[in-house]
Design a protein around this motif. Structure first.
Motif, PDB file in Angstrom:
ATOM      1  N   PRO A  11       0.803  -1.232   0.000  1.00  0.00           N
ATOM      2  CA  PRO A  11       0.000   0.000   0.000  1.00  0.00           C
ATOM      3  C   PRO A  11       0.834   1.279   0.000  1.00  0.00           C
ATOM      4  O   PRO A  11       0.487   2.235  -0.713  1.00  0.00           O
ATOM      5  N   LYS A  12       1.915   1.323   0.759  1.00  0.00           N
ATOM      6  CA  LYS A  12       2.715   2.539   0.822  1.00  0.00           C
ATOM      7  C   LYS A  12       3.374   2.831  -0.518  1.00  0.00           C
ATOM      8  O   LYS A  12       3.418   3.989  -0.962  1.00  0.00           O
ATOM      9  N   LEU A  13       3.882   1.791  -1.171  1.00  0.00           N
ATOM     10  CA  LEU A  13       4.516   1.971  -2.476  1.00  0.00           C
ATOM     11  C   LEU A  13       3.472   2.386  -3.515  1.00  0.00           C
ATOM     12  O   LEU A  13       3.721   3.281  -4.334  1.00  0.00           O
ATOM     13  N   ALA A  14       2.319   1.748  -3.483  1.00  0.00           N
ATOM     14  CA  ALA A  14       1.254   2.096  -4.433  1.00  0.00           C
ATOM     15  C   ALA A  14       0.811   3.546  -4.249  1.00  0.00           C
ATOM     16  O   ALA A  14       0.604   4.272  -5.225  1.00  0.00           O
ATOM     17  N   ALA A  15       0.678   3.967  -3.000  1.00  0.00           N
ATOM     18  CA  ALA A  15       0.259   5.350  -2.725  1.00  0.00           C
ATOM     19  C   ALA A  15       1.318   6.332  -3.194  1.00  0.00           C
ATOM     20  O   ALA A  15       0.996   7.407  -3.736  1.00  0.00           O
ATOM     21  N   LEU A  17       3.484   5.881  -5.683  1.00  0.00           N
ATOM     22  CA  LEU A  17       3.411   5.931  -7.147  1.00  0.00           C
ATOM     23  C   LEU A  17       2.202   6.752  -7.599  1.00  0.00           C
ATOM     24  O   LEU A  17       2.311   7.556  -8.538  1.00  0.00           O
ATOM     25  N   ALA A  18       1.084   6.551  -6.945  1.00  0.00           N
ATOM     26  CA  ALA A  18      -0.130   7.293  -7.312  1.00  0.00           C
ATOM     27  C   ALA A  18       0.071   8.791  -7.129  1.00  0.00           C
ATOM     28  O   ALA A  18      -0.361   9.592  -7.979  1.00  0.00           O
ATOM     29  N   ASP A  19       0.728   9.188  -6.049  1.00  0.00           N
ATOM     30  CA  ASP A  19       0.975  10.611  -5.797  1.00  0.00           C
ATOM     31  C   ASP A  19       1.857  11.222  -6.881  1.00  0.00           C
ATOM     32  O   ASP A  19       1.567  12.320  -7.391  1.00  0.00           O
ATOM     33  N   TYR A  20       2.935  10.544  -7.235  1.00  0.00           N
ATOM     34  CA  TYR A  20       3.852  11.080  -8.252  1.00  0.00           C
ATOM     35  C   TYR A  20       3.192  11.109  -9.625  1.00  0.00           C
ATOM     36  O   TYR A  20       3.376  12.055 -10.396  1.00  0.00           O
ATOM     37  N   LEU A  21       2.428  10.088  -9.949  1.00  0.00           N
ATOM     38  CA  LEU A  21       1.752  10.057 -11.252  1.00  0.00           C
ATOM     39  C   LEU A  21       0.674  11.133 -11.330  1.00  0.00           C
ATOM     40  O   LEU A  21       0.505  11.777 -12.364  1.00  0.00           O
ATOM     41  N   ALA A  22      -0.047  11.332 -10.230  1.00  0.00           N
ATOM     42  CA  ALA A  22      -1.071  12.380 -10.206  1.00  0.00           C
ATOM     43  C   ALA A  22      -0.432  13.755 -10.372  1.00  0.00           C
ATOM     44  O   ALA A  22      -0.970  14.617 -11.083  1.00  0.00           O
ATOM     45  N   ALA A  23       0.716  13.960  -9.736  1.00  0.00           N
ATOM     46  CA  ALA A  23       1.420  15.234  -9.860  1.00  0.00           C
ATOM     47  C   ALA A  23       1.891  15.465 -11.297  1.00  0.00           C
ATOM     48  O   ALA A  23       2.042  16.619 -11.725  1.00  0.00           O
ATOM     49  N   ALA A  24       2.111  14.370 -12.039  1.00  0.00           N
ATOM     50  CA  ALA A  24       2.539  14.473 -13.437  1.00  0.00           C
ATOM     51  C   ALA A  24       1.354  14.579 -14.390  1.00  0.00           C
ATOM     52  O   ALA A  24       1.553  14.617 -15.614  1.00  0.00           O
ATOM     53  N   GLY A  25       0.141  14.591 -13.839  1.00  0.00           N
ATOM     54  CA  GLY A  25      -1.034  14.792 -14.681  1.00  0.00           C
ATOM     55  C   GLY A  25      -1.772  13.537 -15.086  1.00  0.00           C
ATOM     56  O   GLY A  25      -2.631  13.571 -15.975  1.00  0.00           O
ATOM     57  N   PHE A  26      -1.482  12.408 -14.429  1.00  0.00           N
ATOM     58  CA  PHE A  26      -2.151  11.154 -14.764  1.00  0.00           C
ATOM     59  C   PHE A  26      -3.273  10.853 -13.772  1.00  0.00           C
ATOM     60  O   PHE A  26      -3.203  11.224 -12.603  1.00  0.00           O
ATOM     61  N   GLU A  27      -4.268  10.150 -14.270  1.00  0.00           N
ATOM     62  CA  GLU A  27      -5.328   9.618 -13.415  1.00  0.00           C
ATOM     63  C   GLU A  27      -4.939   8.195 -13.034  1.00  0.00           C
ATOM     64  O   GLU A  27      -4.472   7.428 -13.878  1.00  0.00           O
ATOM     65  N   THR A  28      -5.107   7.817 -11.768  1.00  0.00           N
ATOM     66  CA  THR A  28      -4.659   6.495 -11.333  1.00  0.00           C
ATOM     67  C   THR A  28      -5.772   5.695 -10.668  1.00  0.00           C
ATOM     68  O   THR A  28      -6.703   6.258 -10.085  1.00  0.00           O
ATOM     69  N   ARG A  29      -5.654   4.373 -10.799  1.00  0.00           N
ATOM     70  CA  ARG A  29      -6.454   3.427 -10.023  1.00  0.00           C
ATOM     71  C   ARG A  29      -5.486   2.430  -9.398  1.00  0.00           C
ATOM     72  O   ARG A  29      -4.419   2.163  -9.947  1.00  0.00           O
ATOM     73  N   TRP A  30      -5.868   1.870  -8.261  1.00  0.00           N
ATOM     74  CA  TRP A  30      -4.972   0.947  -7.564  1.00  0.00           C
ATOM     75  C   TRP A  30      -5.693  -0.354  -7.247  1.00  0.00           C
ATOM     76  O   TRP A  30      -6.821  -0.351  -6.766  1.00  0.00           O
ATOM     77  N   LEU A  31      -5.032  -1.467  -7.562  1.00  0.00           N
ATOM     78  CA  LEU A  31      -5.501  -2.793  -7.181  1.00  0.00           C
ATOM     79  C   LEU A  31      -4.371  -3.511  -6.451  1.00  0.00           C
ATOM     80  O   LEU A  31      -3.202  -3.411  -6.847  1.00  0.00           O
ATOM     81  N   ALA A  32      -4.716  -4.255  -5.405  1.00  0.00           N
ATOM     82  CA  ALA A  32      -3.707  -4.960  -4.620  1.00  0.00           C
ATOM     83  C   ALA A  32      -3.755  -6.467  -4.826  1.00  0.00           C
ATOM     84  O   ALA A  32      -2.814  -7.174  -4.475  1.00  0.00           O
ATOM     85  N   ASP A  33      -4.827  -6.972  -5.411  1.00  0.00           N
ATOM     86  CA  ASP A  33      -5.030  -8.411  -5.570  1.00  0.00           C
ATOM     87  C   ASP A  33      -5.056  -8.759  -7.056  1.00  0.00           C
ATOM     88  O   ASP A  33      -5.814  -8.154  -7.831  1.00  0.00           O
TER      89      ASP A  33
END
Length: 223
Positions: A11-15, A17-33
């Protein structure tokens, strides 16, 4: 806005990545399973998938193979396994790139931007420069305005190659895309269809060979 699917069970790594991608202008979704990936992609195909190899539920390599049976969405595999056999296996299954842990989130963003630029540029060149138009609704393809007299299998073969110009498709992956009735055929069946498809493409574009063989691997559509 391009959408990125992050498949990562930390979860920490996914979050991060999501923060950096969002800052670069991307929309993100996260799945763990891993079991959630196929339904999610079929429901809403992202522009790129960041796919961890070691996942609960389903292995990343298995998911990559299954994804490639129906979509050419770019896949970047994230792994802590750096053995060469894993790299080769992942690329044969259709991964576009690798990022090995540990990594900088900025490195991931750079990889994502580069791959999206490359795939969009290739798709644009296929449509604009090559003059290849694939009409899925009518199961028809034209090259330089000339209708190609393709069988349904040849159409599916061309559609698969044109979805990712420059990418090498192994024969077994192409076979998965050719027949909808799951018949049992050999991978050399692809060679026969490629021969016929090349001949028909040459009638519309005699000045250059568009489909290239990669010895021991498969085929690619070269712009």
């Amino acid at each position: 806005m391009a959408s990125i699917l992050i498949v990562e069970d930390e979860p920490k790594l996914a979050a991060l990545l999501a923060d950096y991608l969002a800052a670069a202008g991307f929309e993100t979704r996260w799945l763990a399973d891993g079991r959630e990936v196929m339904p999610a992609v079929k429901a809403a195909t992202p522009d790129l998938i960041l796919l961890d190899l070691m996942l609960p539920g389903r292995d990343g390599l298995e998911l990559c193979r299954e994804l490639r049976a129906f979509t050419e969405v770019p896949i970047v595999m994230i792994t802590a396994r750096v053995e060469e056999i894993d790299r080769l296996l992942g690329l044969e299954l259709g991964a576009d790139d690798y990022i090995c842990k540990p990594f900088s989130p900025r490195e991931v963003v750079a990889h994502v931007k580069a791959i999206l630029r490359r795939t969009r540029r290739a798709a644009g060149k296929a449509a604009d420069e090559l003059g290849l138009v694939i009409d899925e609704a009518q199961y028809r393809a034209t090259l330089h305005g000339q209708v190609l007299d393709l069988t349904p299998v040849e159409f599916r073969l061309l559609r698969a190659l044109a979805a990712a110009p420059g990418r090498v498709f192994p024969r077994d992956r192409l076979l998965d895309k050719l027949y909808t009735d799951h018949r049992v055929v050999t991978d050399r069946t692809v060679d026969s269809h490629i021969k016929n498809l090349r001949r028909k493409l040459a009638q519309a574009c005699p000045e250059r060979e568009l489909i290239h063989s990669v010895y021991g691997v498969g085929y690619k559509l070269e712009l």
